[in-house]
Design an enzyme around this catalytic site. Structure first.
Site, PDB file in Angstrom:
ATOM      1  N   CYS A   2       0.859  -1.184   0.000  1.00 15.96           N
ATOM      2  CA  CYS A   2       0.000   0.000   0.000  1.00 15.96           C
ATOM      3  C   CYS A   2       0.894   1.232   0.000  1.00 15.96           C
ATOM      4  CB  CYS A   2      -0.935   0.098   1.197  1.00 15.96           C
ATOM      5  SG  CYS A   2      -2.066  -1.275   1.362  1.00 15.96           S
ATOM      6  N   ARG A  27       3.230   0.094  -5.326  1.00 16.48           N
ATOM      7  CA  ARG A  27       3.116  -0.554  -4.016  1.00 16.48           C
ATOM      8  C   ARG A  27       1.804  -1.335  -3.868  1.00 16.48           C
ATOM      9  NH1 ARG A  27       6.802   1.703  -0.458  1.00 16.48           N
ATOM     10  NH2 ARG A  27       5.610   0.894   1.293  1.00 16.48           N
ATOM     11  N   TRP A  74      -2.981  -2.477  -1.596  1.00 14.13           N
ATOM     12  CA  TRP A  74      -2.716  -3.893  -1.878  1.00 14.13           C
ATOM     13  C   TRP A  74      -3.473  -4.647  -0.805  1.00 14.13           C
ATOM     14  CZ3 TRP A  74      -0.398  -8.156   0.538  1.00 14.13           C
ATOM     15  CH2 TRP A  74      -0.126  -9.234  -0.308  1.00 14.13           C
ATOM     16  N   ASN A 100      -0.860   1.841   5.832  1.00 14.57           N
ATOM     17  CA  ASN A 100      -0.075   0.820   5.143  1.00 14.57           C
ATOM     18  C   ASN A 100       0.434  -0.134   6.210  1.00 14.57           C
ATOM     19  OD1 ASN A 100       1.829  -0.650   3.664  1.00 14.57           O
ATOM     20  ND2 ASN A 100       3.393   0.909   3.931  1.00 14.57           N
ATOM     21  N   GLY A 101       0.052  -1.395   6.135  1.00 12.85           N
ATOM     22  CA  GLY A 101       0.531  -2.346   7.137  1.00 12.85           C
ATOM     23  C   GLY A 101      -0.576  -3.285   7.554  1.00 12.85           C
ATOM     24  N   GLU A 502      15.298 -17.669 -11.557  1.00 11.93           N
ATOM     25  CA  GLU A 502      14.926 -16.275 -11.806  1.00 11.93           C
ATOM     26  C   GLU A 502      14.156 -16.143 -13.129  1.00 11.93           C
ATOM     27  OE1 GLU A 502      14.657 -13.758 -10.168  1.00 11.93           O
ATOM     28  OE2 GLU A 502      14.779 -12.029 -11.479  1.00 11.93           O
ATOM     29  N   LYS A 506      10.418 -14.643 -13.303  1.00 12.66           N
ATOM     30  CA  LYS A 506      10.058 -13.495 -14.144  1.00 12.66           C
ATOM     31  C   LYS A 506       8.873 -13.831 -15.019  1.00 12.66           C
ATOM     32  CE  LYS A 506      11.599 -10.968 -12.522  1.00 12.66           C
ATOM     33  NZ  LYS A 506      12.531 -10.736 -11.464  1.00 12.66           N
ATOM     34  N   GLU A 509       5.519 -14.317 -12.963  1.00  8.56           N
ATOM     35  CA  GLU A 509       4.922 -13.149 -12.299  1.00  8.56           C
ATOM     36  C   GLU A 509       4.344 -12.135 -13.278  1.00  8.56           C
ATOM     37  OE1 GLU A 509       7.508 -10.682  -9.862  1.00  8.56           O
ATOM     38  OE2 GLU A 509       9.201 -11.154 -11.149  1.00  8.56           O
ATOM     39  N   HIS A 525      14.891 -36.905 -11.964  1.00  6.58           N
ATOM     40  CA  HIS A 525      14.401 -37.451 -10.686  1.00  6.58           C
ATOM     41  C   HIS A 525      12.929 -37.114 -10.454  1.00  6.58           C
ATOM     42  CE1 HIS A 525      18.396 -38.761  -9.705  1.00  6.58           C
ATOM     43  NE2 HIS A 525      18.851 -37.552 -10.015  1.00  6.58           N
ATOM     44  N   LYS A 624       5.416  -3.853  -5.376  1.00 12.05           N
ATOM     45  CA  LYS A 624       6.870  -3.712  -5.442  1.00 12.05           C
ATOM     46  C   LYS A 624       7.523  -3.817  -4.080  1.00 12.05           C
ATOM     47  CE  LYS A 624      10.527  -2.696  -7.850  1.00 12.05           C
ATOM     48  NZ  LYS A 624      11.021  -3.848  -8.618  1.00 12.05           N
TER      49      LYS A 624
HETATM   50  C1  F6R Z   1      10.308 -10.463  -8.345  1.00 14.46           C
HETATM   51  C2  F6R Z   1      10.395  -9.548  -7.237  1.00 14.46           C
HETATM   52  C3  F6R Z   1      10.152 -10.071  -5.870  1.00 14.46           C
HETATM   53  C4  F6R Z   1      11.113  -9.403  -4.887  1.00 14.46           C
HETATM   54  C5  F6R Z   1      10.793  -9.811  -3.455  1.00 14.46           C
HETATM   55  C6  F6R Z   1      11.769  -9.209  -2.474  1.00 14.46           C
HETATM   56  O1  F6R Z   1      10.557  -9.817  -9.552  1.00 14.46           O
HETATM   57  O2  F6R Z   1      10.654  -8.401  -7.418  1.00 14.46           O
HETATM   58  O3  F6R Z   1      10.269 -11.454  -5.813  1.00 14.46           O
HETATM   59  O4  F6R Z   1      12.414  -9.785  -5.222  1.00 14.46           O
HETATM   60  O5  F6R Z   1       9.499  -9.380  -3.131  1.00 14.46           O
HETATM   61  O6  F6R Z   1      11.770  -7.832  -2.570  1.00 14.46           O
HETATM   62  P1  F6R Z   1      12.972  -6.949  -2.069  1.00 14.46           P
HETATM   63  O7  F6R Z   1      14.131  -7.176  -2.941  1.00 14.46           O
HETATM   64  O8  F6R Z   1      12.457  -5.540  -2.129  1.00 14.46           O
HETATM   65  O9  F6R Z   1      13.251  -7.364  -0.654  1.00 14.46           O
END
Ligand code: F6R
Length: 629
Positions: A2, A27, A74, A100-101, A502, A506, A509, A525, A624
């Site tokens: 949020c 956010r 969020w 936020n929280g 990774e 990507k 998501e 396996h 984010k």
């Molecule tokens: C994926 C992504 C998330 C963050 C995760 C940790 O693209 O961005 O998986 O890596 O939420 O976030 P940070 O790095 O801000 O602790």
């Protein structure tokens, strides 16, 4: 997660709040709303879904209120519907709050308030807060008619459990905005006769760069003439704002269709900036100092026997590459933990341990809690177990910056696309620098080998540029063929196994296609049972220790009819014969290859998602900055 914003000054608040919310939409984007005070009343507009919906609702809003608060949500408690959107008001509609929280004890508080006659209209935890403040105002007024909104808010927040940041306004106090921080980020911006608060500084930089980051357990009263800061006990604190060294242009798309694409293209510059900051350009094998200048105090290097890394998501993948480097180059036993698991199942305490938190936002609640727990439990032990915490982040001004003893700035700048790209590559560069620095100091690799790695590292920005130049068109075309695909497998080995993870993360998501990353040798396996002509396999095959092994694992997949896509050097004949499609990268020493192999995987995910017409920068259900545990 949020995002919250607040404004008090002389301009019309609504436009400033909306602009701020646009910068915070990363956010959370389940709903949005604003509330402002005008002619003795609170006026509130809220809308389900993206900020755009709120903007449309506000098109004919002609209230020139000079004070207001805003929120982009969020969802945690309660579905993303308008009645759950913030701001929430008390039962009389005189107090409005954005949060936020998570308020962990909201159920008990709500029951107590209900018993007193307060009525609730949402399923959120937040709605208890304006009602609690109203209740405290009433109680305080019975003792002293000159009660302040600040005092009532302070009494209320002292009853809240959890992690939260708040902005509060009241129609009965039209010249006050109260901002509160407890384990969720909140900063105050200082303008000329106007003041701001926001979950993150990009929401304010268009108006001011003079910023004060509140600490946990602090609340601030913003009025048109100034800002006072207090702790939760009510003591006034002396605090001094800082000037941000920031360019608002950085948070614009600059002609790119999406922030994610812009950020993919920023990667050569980010790697260059990080290497320039940390590699000593005058270093030779004859030098008597480390080739890496991380600027860490001498105490950092003393008594260092093992490392534990805590992180989430993409940052956890960077931690896995970091483990490989720290163990293989600097010979330091290293463990990598999901921060969310570590906190509730910590490893037995070992002496002389460095704990590294990796986070692009610097605000991830799981990572911060894990670091905080480690700090606390180690502080109670003898000096052998003393906490030593290092943060790897691009946001030095964030909460991790205040929590740890040592910091490495990854020089990635702010990232807006929810899917991490440039911050990931920058975290990798930070781990290369750390591992090489420790390798030099611990004398674990010969100097000429160190020199060779440093020399090759310097060539990487140009090599990343060459991948970007050659591949975008091609990957865009290839992506068309996978628009309907339902499952993808990514395989890699050794230092490229985390890159397979990774690549899969990507893709899932942002494109919502199911994808899994596996160590290539594990396929046989179990997971190989998933393969058929409908499941493409992306294999990362870079010359080195495990090259032939990965090619064999890829062949095994091909024998099950899987379409094979290889991230591999262009001129390798053997690889060309194995793969159906190539995502070529320059040939580079295996140890450094993750810095190149991740680029085509980012492109692939981006183009598949863009081709599917999805919202690449704001994928569903994500945010984010994940500030809830
Ligand atoms: C994926 C992504 C998330 C963050 C995760 C940790 O693209 O961005 O998986 O890596 O939420 O976030 P940070 O790095 O801000 O602790």
């Amino acid at each position: 997660m949020c995002g919250i914003v607040g404004y008090i000054g002389t301009q019309t608040a609504s436009g400033i709040l909306l602009e701020g919310l646009q910068k915070l939409e990363y956010r959370g984007y389940d709903s949005a709303g604003i509330a402002a005070i005008w002619e003795g009343e609170i006026h509130r507009v809220r809308a389900k879904g993206k900020l755009q919906n709120l903007q449309e609702k506000l098109a004919n809003w002609q209230i020139p209120a000079p004070i207001g608060i805003g929120h982009t949500r969020w969802a945690t408690h309660g579905k993303p519907e308008e009645h759950n959107a913030h701001p929430h008001t008390d039962v009389s509609g005189r107090i409005a709050v954005v949060q936020n929280g998570i308020i962990e004890n909201y159920r008990e508080l709500r029951e107590e308030l209900k018993a007193k006659g307060y009525v609730f209209h949402s399923e959120t935890d937040t709605e208890v807060i304006p009602n609690l403040i109203a209740d405290e105002l009433q109680k305080l007024k019975a003792i002293d008619s000159k009660v302040s909104l600040l005092d009532a808010t302070r009494q209320a927040v002292n009853q809240l459990e959890g992690a939260f940041a708040l902005a509060v306004i009241s129609a009965d106090y039209p010249d006050e905005l109260i901002a509160v921080r407890q384990q969720a980020p909140l900063s105050i911006g200082f303008g000329q006769g106007e003041f701001f608060c926001a979950s993150d500084t990009p929401a304010m930089v268009a108006h001011t760069r003079t910023v004060l980051t509140l600490e946990n357990g602090e609340l601030a009263r913003l009025t048109p003439t100034g800002v006072d800061v207090y702790n939760f006990a009510g003591d006034r604190l002396r605090k001094y704002p800082k000037t941000l060294n920031w360019n608002p242009i950085l948070v614009e798309k600059q002609g790119f269709k999406h922030f994610m694409l812009k950020e993919i293209y920023e990667q050569p510059g980010v790697v260059r900036a990080c290497l320039e900051a940390y590699l000593d350009s005058d270093w030779t094998v004859e030098s008597t100092t480390s080739p890496i200048r991380l600027g860490l105090a001498d105490s950092f290097y003393e008594n260092l026997e093992q490392v534990q890394i805590v992180a989430c998501g993409t940052s956890w993948h960077a931690g896995l590459v970091g483990k490989h480097l720290l163990e293989q180059l600097a010979d330091i036993p290293t463990q990598v933990h999901y921060a969310s698991e570590f906190r509730y199942a910590p490893t037995p305490l070992m002496p002389h341990t460095l704990t590294i938190g990796v986070t692009q936002s610097g605000e991830t609640a799981d990572t911060l809690s894990a670091l905080d727990m480690e700090k606390r439990r180690r502080s109670e032990m003898g000096s052998k177990f003393a906490p030593k915490l290092l943060g790897i982040t691009n946001r030095l001004d964030s909460t991790i910056g205040h929590l740890v003893d040592y910091l490495i700035d990854t020089h990635a700048g702010i990232e807006i696309g929810v899917a991490a790209t440039k911050t990931f590559i920058a975290q990798l560069v930070a781990f290369y620098c750390l591992a090489l620095d420790l390798a030099y100091r611990r004398k674990t690799i010969p100097l000429d080998r160190l020199d060779q790695i440093v020399t090759e590292l310097r060539q990487l920005p140009a090599q990343i540029e060459s991948i970007l130049e050659v591949q975008e068109r091609y990957v865009e075309q290839l992506a068309h063929e996978f628009v309907e695909t339902q499952d993808f497998i990514f395989i890699g080995r050794g230092i490229n196994f985390p890159i397979a993870l990774e690549g899969a993360l990507k893709l899932k998501e942002i494109s919502y296609i199911h994808a899994e990353g596996y160590p290539a040798g594990e396929m046989k396996h179990g997971p190989i049972a998933l393969l058929d002509a409908k499941v493409p396999v992306v294999a990362i095959a870079m010359p080195g220790l495990v090259f032939e092994k990965v090619l064999s694992n890829a062949q095994e997949a091909k024998a099950r009819d899987a379409r094979l896509i290889g991230v591999t050097p262009m001129d390798d004949q053997e690889a060309r014969e194995v793969f159906d499609d190539l995502l070529p990268v320059p040939e580079v020493e295996e140890l450094l290859s993750p810095l190149l192999t991740v680029i085509p995987l980012q492109f692939l995910a981006y183009h598949i998602a863009a081709r599917r017409g999805l919202d690449v920068d704001q994928p569903r259900n994500l945010a984010k900055s994940v500030t809830v545990e």
